[in-house]
Design a protein around this motif. Structure first.
Motif, short mmCIF file in Angstrom:
data_model
loop_
_atom_site.label_atom_id
_atom_site.label_comp_id
_atom_site.label_asym_id
_atom_site.label_seq_id
_atom_site.Cartn_x
_atom_site.Cartn_y
_atom_site.Cartn_z
N THR A 4 -8.23 -34.58 -27.64
CA THR A 4 -6.95 -34.39 -28.29
C THR A 4 -7.14 -34.50 -29.78
OG1 THR A 4 -6.39 -36.75 -28.34
CG2 THR A 4 -5.76 -35.53 -26.37
N PRO A 5 -6.16 -34.00 -30.55
CA PRO A 5 -6.17 -34.33 -31.96
C PRO A 5 -6.04 -35.84 -32.10
CG PRO A 5 -4.67 -32.52 -31.52
CD PRO A 5 -5.08 -33.08 -30.20
N SER A 6 -6.38 -36.40 -33.24
CA SER A 6 -6.34 -37.84 -33.43
C SER A 6 -5.01 -38.41 -32.93
CB SER A 6 -6.53 -38.18 -34.91
OG SER A 6 -7.75 -37.69 -35.39
N LEU A 7 -5.10 -39.46 -32.13
CA LEU A 7 -3.89 -40.04 -31.58
C LEU A 7 -3.04 -40.61 -32.71
CD1 LEU A 7 -5.27 -41.85 -28.42
CD2 LEU A 7 -4.31 -39.57 -28.63
N GLY A 8 -1.77 -40.24 -32.73
CA GLY A 8 -0.90 -40.69 -33.81
C GLY A 8 0.26 -41.49 -33.27
N TYR A 9 0.05 -42.80 -33.12
CA TYR A 9 1.08 -43.62 -32.49
C TYR A 9 2.34 -43.71 -33.36
CZ TYR A 9 -2.68 -44.92 -29.34
OH TYR A 9 -3.70 -44.87 -28.44
N GLY A 10 2.22 -43.48 -34.67
CA GLY A 10 3.38 -43.53 -35.53
C GLY A 10 4.01 -42.16 -35.73
N ARG A 11 3.48 -41.15 -35.05
CA ARG A 11 3.95 -39.78 -35.22
C ARG A 11 5.34 -39.61 -34.59
NH1 ARG A 11 -0.45 -36.75 -32.91
NH2 ARG A 11 -1.55 -36.68 -34.88
N LYS A 12 6.26 -39.04 -35.34
CA LYS A 12 7.62 -38.79 -34.84
C LYS A 12 7.67 -37.40 -34.22
CE LYS A 12 9.80 -41.68 -38.39
NZ LYS A 12 10.75 -41.71 -39.53
N LEU A 13 8.01 -37.34 -32.94
CA LEU A 13 7.97 -36.08 -32.22
C LEU A 13 9.34 -35.67 -31.69
CD1 LEU A 13 4.75 -36.73 -30.10
CD2 LEU A 13 4.92 -35.44 -32.25
N ALA A 14 9.54 -34.37 -31.61
CA ALA A 14 10.73 -33.81 -30.96
C ALA A 14 10.25 -33.11 -29.70
CB ALA A 14 11.43 -32.82 -31.89
N VAL A 15 10.75 -33.53 -28.55
CA VAL A 15 10.35 -32.96 -27.27
C VAL A 15 11.44 -32.03 -26.78
CG1 VAL A 15 9.68 -33.46 -24.89
CG2 VAL A 15 9.07 -35.07 -26.72
N LEU A 16 11.11 -30.74 -26.69
CA LEU A 16 12.08 -29.72 -26.28
C LEU A 16 11.59 -29.09 -24.98
CD1 LEU A 16 12.72 -28.03 -29.74
CD2 LEU A 16 13.79 -30.07 -28.77
N ILE A 17 12.41 -29.17 -23.94
CA ILE A 17 12.02 -28.74 -22.61
C ILE A 17 12.83 -27.53 -22.16
CG2 ILE A 17 11.77 -29.44 -20.19
CD1 ILE A 17 11.74 -32.37 -21.19
N ASP A 18 12.13 -26.49 -21.78
CA ASP A 18 12.77 -25.32 -21.18
C ASP A 18 12.93 -25.62 -19.70
OD1 ASP A 18 13.55 -22.88 -20.22
OD2 ASP A 18 11.72 -21.81 -20.76
N ALA A 19 14.08 -26.17 -19.33
CA ALA A 19 14.30 -26.61 -17.95
C ALA A 19 14.26 -25.45 -16.96
CB ALA A 19 15.62 -27.36 -17.84
N THR A 81 18.58 -19.42 -22.62
CA THR A 81 18.02 -20.75 -22.85
C THR A 81 16.99 -20.71 -23.97
OG1 THR A 81 18.37 -21.43 -20.56
CG2 THR A 81 16.73 -22.64 -21.81
N ASP A 82 16.14 -19.67 -23.98
CA ASP A 82 15.12 -19.55 -25.00
C ASP A 82 15.73 -19.53 -26.39
OD1 ASP A 82 13.49 -19.35 -22.85
OD2 ASP A 82 12.69 -17.37 -23.29
N SER A 83 16.79 -18.76 -26.56
CA SER A 83 17.44 -18.63 -27.87
C SER A 83 18.00 -19.97 -28.34
CB SER A 83 18.56 -17.59 -27.80
OG SER A 83 18.05 -16.32 -27.47
N ALA A 84 18.62 -20.71 -27.43
CA ALA A 84 19.20 -22.01 -27.79
C ALA A 84 18.11 -22.98 -28.21
CB ALA A 84 19.98 -22.57 -26.60
N MET A 85 17.01 -22.96 -27.50
CA MET A 85 15.90 -23.86 -27.81
C MET A 85 15.25 -23.49 -29.15
SD MET A 85 12.88 -24.91 -25.17
CE MET A 85 11.25 -25.43 -25.74
N LEU A 86 15.12 -22.21 -29.41
CA LEU A 86 14.55 -21.75 -30.67
C LEU A 86 15.41 -22.16 -31.86
CD1 LEU A 86 13.51 -18.15 -29.55
CD2 LEU A 86 11.93 -19.92 -30.32
N ILE A 87 16.72 -22.00 -31.72
CA ILE A 87 17.63 -22.35 -32.80
C ILE A 87 17.59 -23.85 -33.07
CG2 ILE A 87 20.07 -22.48 -33.47
CD1 ILE A 87 20.45 -19.82 -31.93
N ASP A 88 17.63 -24.65 -32.02
CA ASP A 88 17.58 -26.09 -32.17
C ASP A 88 16.27 -26.53 -32.83
OD1 ASP A 88 20.04 -26.78 -31.25
OD2 ASP A 88 19.34 -28.06 -29.63
N ALA A 89 15.16 -25.91 -32.40
CA ALA A 89 13.86 -26.26 -32.96
C ALA A 89 13.82 -26.03 -34.46
CB ALA A 89 12.76 -25.45 -32.27
N MET A 90 14.37 -24.91 -34.91
CA MET A 90 14.37 -24.62 -36.35
C MET A 90 15.30 -25.57 -37.09
SD MET A 90 12.09 -22.44 -36.52
CE MET A 90 12.21 -22.20 -38.29
N ASP A 91 16.42 -25.92 -36.49
CA ASP A 91 17.33 -26.89 -37.12
C ASP A 91 16.62 -28.24 -37.29
OD1 ASP A 91 19.39 -25.10 -37.33
OD2 ASP A 91 20.44 -25.78 -35.53
#
Length: 253
Positions: A4-19, A81-91
């Motif tokens: 993996t890339p270096s583990l970043g325990y302090g990294r802030k992540l956004a998890v977006l799931i295409d259900a 669903t794809d469009s909604a997820m794309l828009i949210d990701a950019m926001d």
């Protein structure tokens, strides 16, 4: 360790799931994997929750504190669903509050999104099934196949692979070349290299590389199984954890 890339325990992540394109049965294992790379400050799942095809998600949404995002299917055959997820990701990207994104889907429609996020200097972790198109896989910094996360999950039709034998591993020319090149690329004069450096080099070349694909939990286990490398476990002292170094056995000849 898996590569993996270096583990970043302090990294802030956004998890977006295409259900619409992911199974709820591996969400717990998925989020455990995400935790290896940082902290999920946002967890959202996108789909048409008014239908019946996503009913299996309800328990996971509640137990894992995932926010469902409603997106009606306006037209048959079109994936809104794809469009909604794309828009949210950019926001979310434009807020500047995150260090990276975890995109969970096996859909190639998110290829450009992954590339755009990386262009902004953020890291992208992709998660999807083995059927995921290659363009989306390589657009991510690291891509994890869902099948490799099933070892701790309930039995499914797709079980994690059994360990591949040394003979078969050595017969995989592409694998052997990849491993040897990664070890050689950053080794010292004696041929030794820290295993973490090996993993980082491999991931840069092959975002979807994972020792679990070959039936081995850790990269060190995979290297040992090939019988082509020498491993050395070193204890730095001062209470620091042991580190593993690797060397191509050809260096000793």
């Amino acid at each position: 360790m898996t590569t993996t890339p270096s583990l970043g325990y302090g990294r802030k992540l956004a998890v977006l799931i295409d259900a619409d394109n992911a199974q709820p049965g591996v969400v717990e294992e998925l989020l455990a994997e995400v935790a290896r790379y940082g902290t999920a400050h946002v967890k959202r799942a996108y789909g048409d929750w008014t239908g019946t095809h996503l009913k299996g998600w309800k328990d996971q949404l509640l137990s894992q504190s995932i926010q469902p995002v409603q997106q009606f299917s306006y037209t048959s055959g079109k994936n809104a669903t794809d469009s909604a997820m794309l828009i949210d990701a950019m926001d979310l990207l434009y807020t500047g509050r995150f260090d990276g994104f975890c995109l969970v889907s096996s859909d190639s429609d998110f290829t450009r999104l992954a590339s755009r996020i990386r262009e902004s200097g953020l890291i992208v972790f992709g998660f999807g099934e083995r059927k995921t198109p290659k363009p989306f896989v390589v657009a991510c910094d690291k891509f994890v196949y869902i099948e490799n996360l099933r070892s701790g999950a309930a039995p499914t039709e797709t079980e994690p692979p059994a360990p591949i034998s040394a003979t078969a591993l050595k017969g995989d020319t592409a694998l052997v070349h990849l491993l040897r090149h990664a070890v050689e690329a950053s080794s010292d004069d004696d041929g030794w290299v820290h295993l973490g450096a090996v993993g980082n080099i491999i991931t840069k070349q092959r975002p979807d590389f994972d020792s679990r694909t070959y039936g081995y939990t850790k990269l060190s286990d995979l290297l040992a199984a090939t019988t082509l490398f020498e491993l050395d476990r070193r204890v730095p002292g001062d209470g620091k954890p042991a580190v593993i170094y690797a060397r191509d056995i050809r260096h000793t000849r």
